[in-house]
Design a protein around this motif. Structure first.
Motif, mmCIF file in Angstrom:
data_model
loop_
_atom_site.group_PDB
_atom_site.id
_atom_site.type_symbol
_atom_site.label_atom_id
_atom_site.label_comp_id
_atom_site.label_asym_id
_atom_site.label_seq_id
_atom_site.Cartn_x
_atom_site.Cartn_y
_atom_site.Cartn_z
ATOM 1 N N LYS A 2 0.838 -1.194 0.000
ATOM 2 C CA LYS A 2 0.000 0.000 0.000
ATOM 3 C C LYS A 2 0.877 1.249 0.000
ATOM 4 O O LYS A 2 2.067 1.183 0.309
ATOM 5 N N ILE A 3 0.274 2.374 -0.309
ATOM 6 C CA ILE A 3 0.990 3.651 -0.349
ATOM 7 C C ILE A 3 1.689 3.928 0.987
ATOM 8 O O ILE A 3 2.855 4.312 1.014
ATOM 9 N N SER A 4 1.003 3.710 2.097
ATOM 10 C CA SER A 4 1.609 3.976 3.412
ATOM 11 C C SER A 4 2.832 3.093 3.647
ATOM 12 O O SER A 4 3.817 3.530 4.244
ATOM 13 N N GLU A 5 2.794 1.860 3.138
ATOM 14 C CA GLU A 5 3.914 0.934 3.330
ATOM 15 C C GLU A 5 5.137 1.353 2.518
ATOM 16 O O GLU A 5 6.263 1.254 3.003
ATOM 17 N N ILE A 6 4.928 1.830 1.289
ATOM 18 C CA ILE A 6 6.103 2.240 0.508
ATOM 19 C C ILE A 6 6.684 3.527 1.078
ATOM 20 O O ILE A 6 7.898 3.708 1.093
ATOM 21 N N LYS A 7 5.831 4.412 1.588
ATOM 22 C CA LYS A 7 6.353 5.636 2.203
ATOM 23 C C LYS A 7 7.214 5.296 3.418
ATOM 24 O O LYS A 7 8.292 5.863 3.598
ATOM 25 N N GLN A 8 6.748 4.369 4.229
ATOM 26 C CA GLN A 8 7.521 3.946 5.398
ATOM 27 C C GLN A 8 8.846 3.322 4.963
ATOM 28 O O GLN A 8 9.897 3.613 5.517
ATOM 29 N N PHE A 18 14.506 -1.857 -7.355
ATOM 30 C CA PHE A 18 13.380 -2.689 -7.782
ATOM 31 C C PHE A 18 13.930 -3.968 -8.394
ATOM 32 O O PHE A 18 14.889 -3.942 -9.168
ATOM 33 N N ARG A 19 13.291 -5.080 -8.033
ATOM 34 C CA ARG A 19 13.716 -6.392 -8.524
ATOM 35 C C ARG A 19 12.544 -7.063 -9.236
ATOM 36 O O ARG A 19 11.418 -7.056 -8.732
ATOM 37 N N LEU A 20 12.819 -7.639 -10.374
ATOM 38 C CA LEU A 20 11.807 -8.376 -11.132
ATOM 39 C C LEU A 20 11.545 -9.737 -10.487
ATOM 40 O O LEU A 20 12.372 -10.224 -9.706
ATOM 41 N N PRO A 21 10.437 -10.387 -10.820
ATOM 42 C CA PRO A 21 10.162 -11.727 -10.277
ATOM 43 C C PRO A 21 11.259 -12.740 -10.587
ATOM 44 O O PRO A 21 11.428 -13.712 -9.871
ATOM 45 N N THR A 22 12.034 -12.502 -11.642
ATOM 46 C CA THR A 22 13.125 -13.412 -12.023
ATOM 47 C C THR A 22 14.343 -13.264 -11.117
ATOM 48 O O THR A 22 15.275 -14.060 -11.202
ATOM 49 N N GLY A 23 14.348 -12.219 -10.269
ATOM 50 C CA GLY A 23 15.494 -11.943 -9.413
ATOM 51 C C GLY A 23 16.403 -10.871 -9.988
ATOM 52 O O GLY A 23 17.275 -10.352 -9.307
ATOM 53 N N ASP A 89 -5.444 4.930 1.307
ATOM 54 C CA ASP A 89 -4.250 4.085 1.344
ATOM 55 C C ASP A 89 -4.429 2.943 0.344
ATOM 56 O O ASP A 89 -4.825 1.838 0.698
ATOM 57 N N LEU A 90 -4.124 3.224 -0.914
ATOM 58 C CA LEU A 90 -4.398 2.297 -2.014
ATOM 59 C C LEU A 90 -3.329 1.231 -2.177
ATOM 60 O O LEU A 90 -2.166 1.442 -1.847
ATOM 61 N N ASP A 91 -3.739 0.095 -2.742
ATOM 62 C CA ASP A 91 -2.785 -0.910 -3.193
ATOM 63 C C ASP A 91 -2.040 -0.333 -4.391
ATOM 64 O O ASP A 91 -2.581 0.488 -5.145
ATOM 65 N N ILE A 92 -0.814 -0.799 -4.582
ATOM 66 C CA ILE A 92 0.035 -0.315 -5.667
ATOM 67 C C ILE A 92 0.179 -1.397 -6.723
ATOM 68 O O ILE A 92 0.389 -2.566 -6.405
ATOM 69 N N GLU A 93 0.065 -0.983 -7.975
ATOM 70 C CA GLU A 93 0.455 -1.844 -9.088
ATOM 71 C C GLU A 93 1.544 -1.090 -9.845
ATOM 72 O O GLU A 93 1.584 0.139 -9.850
ATOM 73 N N VAL A 94 2.450 -1.845 -10.442
ATOM 74 C CA VAL A 94 3.599 -1.255 -11.123
ATOM 75 C C VAL A 94 3.582 -1.682 -12.584
ATOM 76 O O VAL A 94 3.362 -2.851 -12.890
ATOM 77 N N GLU A 95 3.822 -0.724 -13.473
ATOM 78 C CA GLU A 95 3.998 -1.013 -14.893
ATOM 79 C C GLU A 95 5.477 -0.880 -15.215
ATOM 80 O O GLU A 95 6.128 0.073 -14.777
ATOM 81 N N VAL A 107 5.951 -5.901 -3.395
ATOM 82 C CA VAL A 107 6.207 -6.258 -1.996
ATOM 83 C C VAL A 107 7.601 -5.764 -1.633
ATOM 84 O O VAL A 107 8.427 -5.491 -2.506
ATOM 85 N N ARG A 108 7.847 -5.699 -0.340
ATOM 86 C CA ARG A 108 9.181 -5.335 0.131
ATOM 87 C C ARG A 108 9.853 -6.581 0.678
ATOM 88 O O ARG A 108 9.258 -7.335 1.445
ATOM 89 N N GLU A 109 11.094 -6.785 0.257
ATOM 90 C CA GLU A 109 11.928 -7.857 0.806
ATOM 91 C C GLU A 109 13.238 -7.222 1.231
ATOM 92 O O GLU A 109 14.060 -6.871 0.383
ATOM 93 N N GLY A 110 13.418 -7.033 2.524
ATOM 94 C CA GLY A 110 14.611 -6.361 3.028
ATOM 95 C C GLY A 110 14.652 -4.937 2.533
ATOM 96 O O GLY A 110 13.711 -4.174 2.731
ATOM 97 N N ASN A 111 15.729 -4.576 1.832
ATOM 98 C CA ASN A 111 15.862 -3.229 1.288
ATOM 99 C C ASN A 111 15.400 -3.115 -0.161
ATOM 100 O O ASN A 111 15.565 -2.070 -0.782
ATOM 101 N N ASP A 112 14.844 -4.192 -0.709
ATOM 102 C CA ASP A 112 14.408 -4.209 -2.104
ATOM 103 C C ASP A 112 12.894 -4.122 -2.219
ATOM 104 O O ASP A 112 12.157 -4.612 -1.355
ATOM 105 N N PHE A 113 12.462 -3.529 -3.341
ATOM 106 C CA PHE A 113 11.055 -3.554 -3.729
ATOM 107 C C PHE A 113 10.949 -4.581 -4.847
ATOM 108 O O PHE A 113 11.630 -4.464 -5.873
ATOM 109 N N VAL A 114 10.145 -5.603 -4.630
ATOM 110 C CA VAL A 114 10.070 -6.722 -5.564
ATOM 111 C C VAL A 114 8.763 -6.661 -6.341
ATOM 112 O O VAL A 114 7.679 -6.583 -5.751
ATOM 113 N N LEU A 115 8.892 -6.668 -7.676
ATOM 114 C CA LEU A 115 7.732 -6.716 -8.548
ATOM 115 C C LEU A 115 7.228 -8.153 -8.552
ATOM 116 O O LEU A 115 7.995 -9.082 -8.807
#
Length: 152
Positions: A2-8, A18-23, A89-95, A107-115
């Motif tokens: 959500k927006i609040s989560e990415i701001k935090q 940003f990391r793709l699903p492939t890693g 506080d909307l869900d986020i989708e990424v293009e 989603v967030r994994e550690g210090n990365d944002f994972v698509l």
């Protein structure tokens, strides 16, 4: 996410990765070219009217290899987007451009944002006659498989 989560998260990380699903990571010189509000108003195949609203981030890369989006700059972009997104506080989708424009969850994994992959689905499976292939415990027992029996 959500927006609040990415701001935090942006307040806690030193770099925006940003990391793709492939890693594979997006190149460090990516841009956030749009932050938008996407409203989808539709009828599913069962005739049910539905509405969906998400915040949409469009990521893009150019040949400006020295460009780096700092977490504080990304937060500033999100603050500017309140004019469009409002306060929900909307869900986020990424293009992100691949062979065609890919749509992802986030989603967030550690210090990365994972698509994360997004998938299509039938929202009215019962109305379409799509069989339920999930197995219940009694069905497994009928088939000769019991809990603790070593067959599963």
């Amino acid at each position: 996410m959500k927006i609040s989560e990415i701001k935090q998260a942006l307040a806690e990380v030193e770099a925006v990765n940003f990391r793709l699903p492939t890693g594979e990571y997006l190149p460090a010189h990516f841009h956030v070219t749009e932050v938008g509000l996407v409203n989808k108003h539709f009828i599913d195949c069962g005739g049910v009217e539905r509405r969906e609203t998400v915040a949409n981030f469009q990521l893009w890369e150019a040949g400006d290899y020295d460009h780096r989006l700092a977490p504080l700059k990304f937060l500033h972009i999100l603050d500017l987007s309140k004019k469009v997104l409002g306060s929900e506080d909307l869900d986020i989708e990424v293009e992100y451009q691949q062979a065609t424009i890919g749509k992802f969850g986030l989603v967030r994994e550690g210090n990365d944002f994972v698509l994360t992959p997004k998938h299509t689905a039938c929202l009215a499976q019962d109305a379409c006659g799509i069989p339920d292939h999930s197995l219940t415990l009694p069905q497994l027992q009928i088939a000769g498989c019991t809990p603790g029996g070593g067959c599963c």
